[in-house]
Every structure is written in C-alpha cells, then in structure tokens.
Write a protein that holds these residues in place. Sequence first.
Motif, mmCIF file in Angstrom:
data_model
loop_
_atom_site.group_PDB
_atom_site.id
_atom_site.type_symbol
_atom_site.label_atom_id
_atom_site.label_comp_id
_atom_site.label_asym_id
_atom_site.label_seq_id
_atom_site.Cartn_x
_atom_site.Cartn_y
_atom_site.Cartn_z
ATOM 1 N N ILE A 1 -6.477 9.896 3.144
ATOM 2 C CA ILE A 1 -7.242 10.061 1.988
ATOM 3 C C ILE A 1 -6.674 10.852 0.986
ATOM 4 N N ALA A 2 -5.939 12.057 1.207
ATOM 5 C CA ALA A 2 -5.240 12.953 0.350
ATOM 6 C C ALA A 2 -4.250 12.119 -0.464
ATOM 7 N N VAL A 3 -3.488 11.130 0.269
ATOM 8 C CA VAL A 3 -2.620 10.196 -0.565
ATOM 9 C C VAL A 3 -3.159 9.479 -1.667
ATOM 10 N N ILE A 4 -4.473 8.944 -1.023
ATOM 11 C CA ILE A 4 -5.216 7.973 -2.130
ATOM 12 C C ILE A 4 -5.501 8.841 -3.294
ATOM 13 N N GLY A 5 -6.122 9.929 -2.956
ATOM 14 C CA GLY A 5 -6.488 10.954 -4.174
ATOM 15 C C GLY A 5 -5.482 11.159 -5.257
ATOM 16 N N ARG A 6 -4.140 11.259 -4.758
ATOM 17 C CA ARG A 6 -3.199 11.608 -5.668
ATOM 18 C C ARG A 6 -2.655 10.353 -6.475
ATOM 19 N N LEU A 7 -2.900 9.078 -6.215
ATOM 20 C CA LEU A 7 -2.535 7.930 -6.894
ATOM 21 C C LEU A 7 -3.170 7.978 -8.312
ATOM 22 N N ASP A 8 -2.689 7.471 -9.401
ATOM 23 C CA ASP A 8 -3.393 7.053 -10.556
ATOM 24 C C ASP A 8 -3.711 5.745 -10.424
ATOM 25 N N SER A 9 -4.044 5.235 -11.432
ATOM 26 C CA SER A 9 -4.360 3.885 -11.492
ATOM 27 C C SER A 9 -3.344 2.947 -11.809
ATOM 28 N N SER A 10 -2.249 3.353 -11.915
ATOM 29 C CA SER A 10 -1.046 2.360 -12.515
ATOM 30 C C SER A 10 -0.534 1.561 -11.370
ATOM 31 N N ALA A 11 -0.223 0.502 -11.724
ATOM 32 C CA ALA A 11 0.642 -0.559 -10.818
ATOM 33 C C ALA A 11 1.650 0.030 -10.100
ATOM 34 N N ALA A 12 2.391 0.965 -10.714
ATOM 35 C CA ALA A 12 3.585 1.671 -9.884
ATOM 36 C C ALA A 12 3.060 2.369 -8.640
ATOM 37 N N SER A 13 1.810 3.110 -9.045
ATOM 38 C CA SER A 13 1.458 3.854 -7.780
ATOM 39 C C SER A 13 1.003 2.981 -6.724
ATOM 40 N N LEU A 14 0.427 2.004 -7.025
ATOM 41 C CA LEU A 14 -0.300 0.948 -5.961
ATOM 42 C C LEU A 14 1.210 0.533 -5.105
ATOM 43 N N VAL A 15 1.924 0.284 -5.928
ATOM 44 C CA VAL A 15 3.305 -0.608 -5.168
ATOM 45 C C VAL A 15 4.057 0.641 -4.509
ATOM 46 N N LEU A 16 3.942 1.765 -4.799
ATOM 47 C CA LEU A 16 4.763 2.842 -4.130
ATOM 48 C C LEU A 16 3.837 3.177 -2.960
ATOM 49 N N ALA A 17 2.491 3.330 -3.066
ATOM 50 C CA ALA A 17 1.597 3.565 -1.839
ATOM 51 C C ALA A 17 1.865 2.149 -0.745
ATOM 52 N N THR A 18 1.878 1.117 -1.204
ATOM 53 C CA THR A 18 2.042 -0.190 -0.210
ATOM 54 C C THR A 18 3.343 0.124 0.220
ATOM 55 N N HIS A 19 4.386 0.366 -0.475
ATOM 56 C CA HIS A 19 5.717 0.430 0.000
ATOM 57 C C HIS A 19 5.836 1.447 1.225
ATOM 58 N N VAL A 20 5.280 2.609 0.904
ATOM 59 C CA VAL A 20 5.194 3.591 1.972
ATOM 60 C C VAL A 20 4.433 3.342 3.196
ATOM 61 N N PHE A 21 3.312 2.571 3.093
ATOM 62 C CA PHE A 21 2.489 2.297 4.165
ATOM 63 C C PHE A 21 3.232 1.174 5.057
ATOM 64 N N VAL A 22 3.737 0.079 4.271
ATOM 65 C CA VAL A 22 4.407 -0.910 4.854
ATOM 66 C C VAL A 22 5.948 -0.538 5.684
ATOM 67 N N VAL A 23 6.723 0.277 5.008
ATOM 68 C CA VAL A 23 7.911 0.984 5.731
ATOM 69 C C VAL A 23 7.382 1.746 6.900
ATOM 70 N N THR A 24 6.486 2.522 6.736
ATOM 71 C CA THR A 24 6.154 3.121 7.856
ATOM 72 C C THR A 24 5.502 2.376 9.096
ATOM 73 N N LEU A 25 4.881 1.342 8.739
ATOM 74 C CA LEU A 25 4.536 0.503 10.055
ATOM 75 C C LEU A 25 5.918 -0.054 10.655
ATOM 76 N N GLY A 26 6.879 -0.802 9.731
ATOM 77 C CA GLY A 26 7.928 -1.329 10.301
ATOM 78 C C GLY A 26 8.723 -0.111 10.949
ATOM 79 N N TYR A 27 9.037 0.726 10.484
ATOM 80 C CA TYR A 27 10.001 1.782 11.329
ATOM 81 C C TYR A 27 9.185 2.110 12.386
ATOM 82 N N THR A 28 7.820 2.292 12.493
ATOM 83 C CA THR A 28 7.154 2.685 13.496
ATOM 84 C C THR A 28 7.213 1.662 14.700
ATOM 85 N N MET A 29 7.029 0.485 14.438
ATOM 86 C CA MET A 29 7.103 -0.633 15.361
ATOM 87 C C MET A 29 8.676 -0.464 15.825
ATOM 88 N N THR A 30 9.453 -0.465 15.122
ATOM 89 C CA THR A 30 11.091 -0.587 15.716
ATOM 90 C C THR A 30 11.095 0.785 16.718
#
Length: 184
Positions: A1-30
């Motif tokens: 929730i703290a991360v979502i509060g830091r995001l602005d409404s730009s497309a770049a922020s959404l792409v960055l947040a998704t990137h961090v989430f997906v990379v974290t999932l991939g690394y954690t599964m490895t």
Amino acid sequence: IAVIGRLDSSAASLVLATHVFVVTLGYTMTLLVGGLGICFVSQRCFEDFSTSRLQSISRVSFVLSGVALLFTTMGVLLGMAWAKITWDRYWSWDVKEIGGLCVIVWLVFYLLAHRFFKSSARGILTISMLGNIVVSLAWFGPELNGLHQYGTFGQSMLLAAVVANLVFFAIGYCPAGWVRSKQA
C-alpha cells in the motif's frame, strides 16, 4: 500500500510498479527452485529418494523454473519499456539490467538441462542451487558496486548466502545416506 501511495498517475509509474512486482515474482520463484534443491540435498543426506518421488520433485522444479523464466523475462521487458519512456533508451548496461539478463540466461540453461538430461534428476536438483547464487548476486549484488549503502553487513550476508549455496551444492554430490552411514 505504501508503494501504491507513492505512484503518480503517469504510465511510466504503472510500468515501473508492474516491472518491480513481476521481477520480484520471477526472482522469488527462482529462489524457491533453489530452496527445493536445498531440501532435496538435505533429505538425501539421510536416505535416497524413490524414483517416483524424484521424478515428481524434478517435474515441480521444471514447472516453477518455466514460470520464473516467464515472469523474469516479462519484468526485464517492462523495465526496458520504462527506461524508454523515462530515459529514451531501452538498455544502458546497468548492473541491475545485467543481473536480470544473467537470471534469464541461467533459467534458460537450467530448463535446457532439465530437458536434455532427464535421466539425472539428482544432478538437475543439485544445480538448482546455483540459481540461488545468480539471483542473490543480481538482486542484492548492486550494493557491491556502491549503488546501495547497506554497509559491510549486507555484503557479508550476501557472501554468506553464496558460500552456503556452494556448500549445499557440494553436499549434493555426496552419496545418498552418507550422514546415516557415518552415525552407524
């Protein structure tokens, strides 16, 4: 929730947040696949696995690695899209980018080894711990380059994790039940 509060409404922020989430999932599964390898080696020190159980664990390792490759690749591609939006370039050979690429290459080689060396499930599960080293260096290694200031404690913990995985890797090539035979 703290991360979502830091995001602005730009497309770049959404792409960055998704990137961090997906990379974290991939690394954690490895890391989960490597953890499965550590559990395999630990159990095998006391007694060998049945053929059906070994095949089952190997199959789970293959599926988890495939999903980890998918998530990590998606995350790296999203990171490239974010870099293009933000910095007008896809790739800059940053330490984190190289780390993500190394994880992808490791997962591809691991899946190829799975596919072509099916007869050696023990070897496949044993080398899975090397993936822990690759992910640890990719995820936490940038601090070694001075990008993060966790101090020498963080560097010591990273080194301890690498050494621990190498020790389990070496133990994986000991004969099954070697701890039990030493006790007898």
